[in-house]
Scaffold this active site. Structure first.
Site, mmCIF file in Angstrom:
data_model
loop_
_atom_site.group_PDB
_atom_site.id
_atom_site.type_symbol
_atom_site.label_atom_id
_atom_site.label_comp_id
_atom_site.label_asym_id
_atom_site.label_seq_id
_atom_site.Cartn_x
_atom_site.Cartn_y
_atom_site.Cartn_z
ATOM 1 N N HIS A 1 0.854 -1.169 -0.116
ATOM 2 C CA HIS A 1 0.211 0.150 -0.126
ATOM 3 C C HIS A 1 0.613 1.317 -0.145
ATOM 4 O O HIS A 1 2.158 1.064 0.140
ATOM 5 C CB HIS A 1 -0.626 0.660 0.779
ATOM 6 C CG HIS A 1 -0.418 0.359 2.519
ATOM 7 N ND1 HIS A 1 0.215 1.134 3.440
ATOM 8 C CD2 HIS A 1 0.626 -1.058 3.363
ATOM 9 C CE1 HIS A 1 0.315 0.751 4.547
ATOM 10 N NE2 HIS A 1 0.939 0.048 4.578
ATOM 11 N N CYS B 1 2.514 -4.800 6.619
ATOM 12 C CA CYS B 1 2.875 -4.808 6.037
ATOM 13 C C CYS B 1 3.802 -3.796 4.742
ATOM 14 O O CYS B 1 4.688 -3.694 5.086
ATOM 15 C CB CYS B 1 1.354 -4.089 4.812
ATOM 16 S SG CYS B 1 -0.480 -4.593 6.030
#
Length: 233
Positions: free
Chosen positions: A176, A192
């Site tokens: 992301h 992440c």
């Protein structure tokens, strides 16, 4: 999908030259000008501000590099140790992006598939994260998917997100964007992979749903298979 070096040099990654230290001052100046265009503000659903390049190590800026791998063109390979993400192309080349990776205790490795892509994604923290950071509750609201934060400039998932699944199971692992580009090249996220918004938009535009993603971990460089991700950021 054509993933040759020519495609990237003529397309969205047209300025993907690096900034090696042995270049002349004139060449380095031209490269910096290219990077300023690459990381300029973007007029999107929400404005994406330009990147202050002086706050980022130049080695983590997007570039086309030689990259030898047995993975097929179109595969994403994430190397958390070096904090790079590679989009494999043909002829031993790849587009290399700098990334921020998981803090100690939140790392993950394995092989997965992009099952979903979202522009300005909503963020749904898992309940375990609320347990660690109860103050997050003040930023949440009721969304169609449950308790979460709507997409936008204040959302930690940034301008784009790629959702990684193993078979029919969500790994909870995401690639992301971030509005904190100065964190690229560091261990900062809760498992992440975060990218500069301009870079995650570029990657988003080049990879379809179904893309294979390999996250490396072991010293030999071989991924550990069939693991469940740590909590997303």
């Amino acid at each position: 999908m054509d993933l040759s070096r020519r495609t990237f040099l003529l397309g969205a990654s047209a300025a993907a030259a690096g900034l090696p230290l042995n270049r002349s001052l004139a060449q380095s100046t031209r490269d910096m000008s290219a990077y300023q265009r690459m990381y300029a503000p973007i007029d999107d659903l929400f404005p994406v501000p330009g990147v202050e390049l002086s706050r980022i190590n130049p080695s983590y800026l997007r570039r086309v590099v030689e990259y030898q791998t047995t993975e097929a063109p179109g595969t994403i390979v994430v190397d958390p140790r070096s904090r790079y993400l590679y989009l494999v192309m043909r002829d031993g080349m790849a587009v290399r992006y700098g990334v921020g990776v998981g803090r100690s205790g939140f790392s993950w490795s394995g092989s997965a598939t992009i099952k979903d892509k979202q522009e300005w994604p909503d963020w749904y923290p898992p309940k375990e994260m609320f347990g660690r950071q109860p103050e997050l509750m003040e930023q949440m609201g009721e969304l169609p998917g449950g308790l979460g934060m709507p997409g936008g400039p204040g959302n930690p998932l940034g301008a784009r997100a790629l959702y990684l699944w193993q078979g029919n199971k969500d790994t909870l692992y995401r690639i992301h964007g971030t509005f904190e580009p100065w964190t690229i090249g560091t261990n900062v996220s809760s498992g992440c992979i975060r990218m500069i918004n301009q870079d995650v938009i570029d990657l988003y535009n080049h990879v379809p749903i179904g893309t294979k993603v390999v996250v490396l971990s072991s010293p030999s460089g071989r991924p550990k298979r069939n693991q469940t991700a740590a909590l997303p950021e």
